[in-house]
Design an enzyme around this catalytic site. Structure first.
Site, PDB file in Angstrom:
ATOM      1  CG  PHE A  15      38.776  42.037  42.329  1.00  0.00           C
ATOM      2  CD1 PHE A  15      39.666  43.077  42.558  1.00  0.00           C
ATOM      3  CD2 PHE A  15      37.421  42.266  42.550  1.00  0.00           C
ATOM      4  CE1 PHE A  15      39.225  44.318  42.984  1.00  0.00           C
ATOM      5  CE2 PHE A  15      36.971  43.510  42.980  1.00  0.00           C
ATOM      6  CZ  PHE A  15      37.876  44.534  43.192  1.00  0.00           C
ATOM      7  CB  SER A  16      35.227  38.588  44.541  1.00  0.00           C
ATOM      8  OG  SER A  16      34.763  39.056  43.302  1.00  0.00           O
ATOM      9  CB  THR A  60      33.351  34.851  38.144  1.00  0.00           C
ATOM     10  OG1 THR A  60      34.175  35.369  37.093  1.00  0.00           O
ATOM     11  CG2 THR A  60      34.009  33.631  38.769  1.00  0.00           C
ATOM     12  CE  LYS A  64      30.472  37.484  35.274  1.00  0.00           C
ATOM     13  NZ  LYS A  64      30.943  38.799  34.796  1.00  0.00           N
ATOM     14  CD  GLU A  76      15.068  47.707  33.297  1.00  0.00           C
ATOM     15  OE1 GLU A  76      14.869  48.212  32.172  1.00  0.00           O
ATOM     16  OE2 GLU A  76      15.088  48.377  34.353  1.00  0.00           O
ATOM     17  N   GLY A 127      35.197  42.097  20.574  1.00  0.00           N
ATOM     18  CA  GLY A 127      34.796  40.881  21.265  1.00  0.00           C
ATOM     19  C   GLY A 127      33.289  40.758  21.362  1.00  0.00           C
ATOM     20  N   GLY A 129      31.932  37.999  23.383  1.00  0.00           N
ATOM     21  CA  GLY A 129      31.680  37.023  24.440  1.00  0.00           C
ATOM     22  C   GLY A 129      30.773  37.569  25.519  1.00  0.00           C
ATOM     23  CB  ALA A 131      33.127  40.632  28.907  1.00  0.00           C
ATOM     24  N   GLY A 230      39.997  48.313  33.417  1.00  0.00           N
ATOM     25  CA  GLY A 230      38.770  47.781  33.991  1.00  0.00           C
ATOM     26  C   GLY A 230      38.717  47.720  35.503  1.00  0.00           C
TER      27      GLY A 230
END
Length: 248
Positions: A15-16, A60, A64, A76, A127, A129, A131, A230
């Site tokens: 996407f980026s 990604t 991360k 922060e 989930g 994980g 994310a 999303g």
């Protein structure tokens, strides 16, 4: 010419790169955005060294968390979440200073807040994980209590999917899918929860953005729930990354 990029593996559907390339062309910005598909995070210093015009990176899966030891400082959000998706590269004559940020938190909050009602005080996160970490950070900030459904070994504040019952869904009116279930091409998949207990009071937020409407969202809409994918979260975190890279 300013240069930006993305590190991850694999990067078949970025996407980026598409987003920033179109942004630069549309706004006539003299910059490029490149994918750095690396099989190991150990290659990260070479990318910084061999691309002297590089001033910003997105990060990604699966790096991360793994990128953090290579950075000089964290903001922060990145520190509390334990994950970085944006790196600002400050270059002086003799030194390079790398600061990590987490703009997923900004993107999620910006996308979620306009949809919240007074009764959305308790959440169920599907989930556990990577994310889900940014999601938890934002929910804590918004004073929304949460519990997570996991298929892994249970940790504190986690439950099994089979323990999600009518009482839980009637109590937790914000449900967030932080799993890849429903993502293209496996669009027929969805999180295994008892959708018959979803109501018009519910808000179902799916971190998946391809397809535009997932099975999770469809099942929520059938019960009158508000739903959101999303894509806006993705868009907002990307714009925040660009802002960070270009601060004075």
């Amino acid at each position: 010419m300013k240069k930006y990029g993305l590190i991850g593996y694999p990067l078949t559907h970025s996407f980026s790169k598409r987003f920033f390339t179109e942004k630069f062309e549309k706004e006539e910005i003299n910059a490029t955005y490149e994918n750095f598909e690396i099989e190991s995070i150990s290659w990260f210093p070479e990318i910084i060294k061999n691309n002297p015009g590089l001033i910003g990176l997105n990060v990604t899966i699966p790096y991360k968390e793994k990128v953090i030891p290579f950075l000089d400082e964290l903001d922060e959000a990145a520190e509390k979440v334990g994950a970085v998706n944006t790196v600002r590269i400050n270059r002086s004559k003799d030194t390079i200073f790398l600061k990590g940020y987490n703009t997923d938190t900004f993107g999620f909050e910006a996308s979620l807040k306009p949809l919240l009602k007074a009764h959305h005080t308790k959440a169920l996160i599907l989930g556990t994980g990577g994310a889900s970490k940014a999601i938890k950070f934002v929910l804590n900030k918004l004073d929304i209590s949460f519990i997570s459904a996991s298929i892994e070994e249970l940790k504190k504040n986690e439950i099994r999917y089979e323990d999600i019952d009518q009482r839980m869904l009637e109590e937790r009116l914000l449900i967030i899918n932080a799993t890849p279930l429903g993502t293209y091409p496996k669009t027929e998949t969805f999180p295994p929860i008892p959708y018959e207990y979803i109501s018009e009071k519910h808000l179902l937020f799916d971190l998946v953005y391809n397809p535009e409407e997932t099975q999770f969202m469809k099942k929520g809409k059938e019960k009158g729930a508000a739903v959101k994918n999303g894509y806006e979260m993705l868009l907002q975190q990307a714009l925040k990354s660009y802002e960070i890279w270009n601060r004075d």
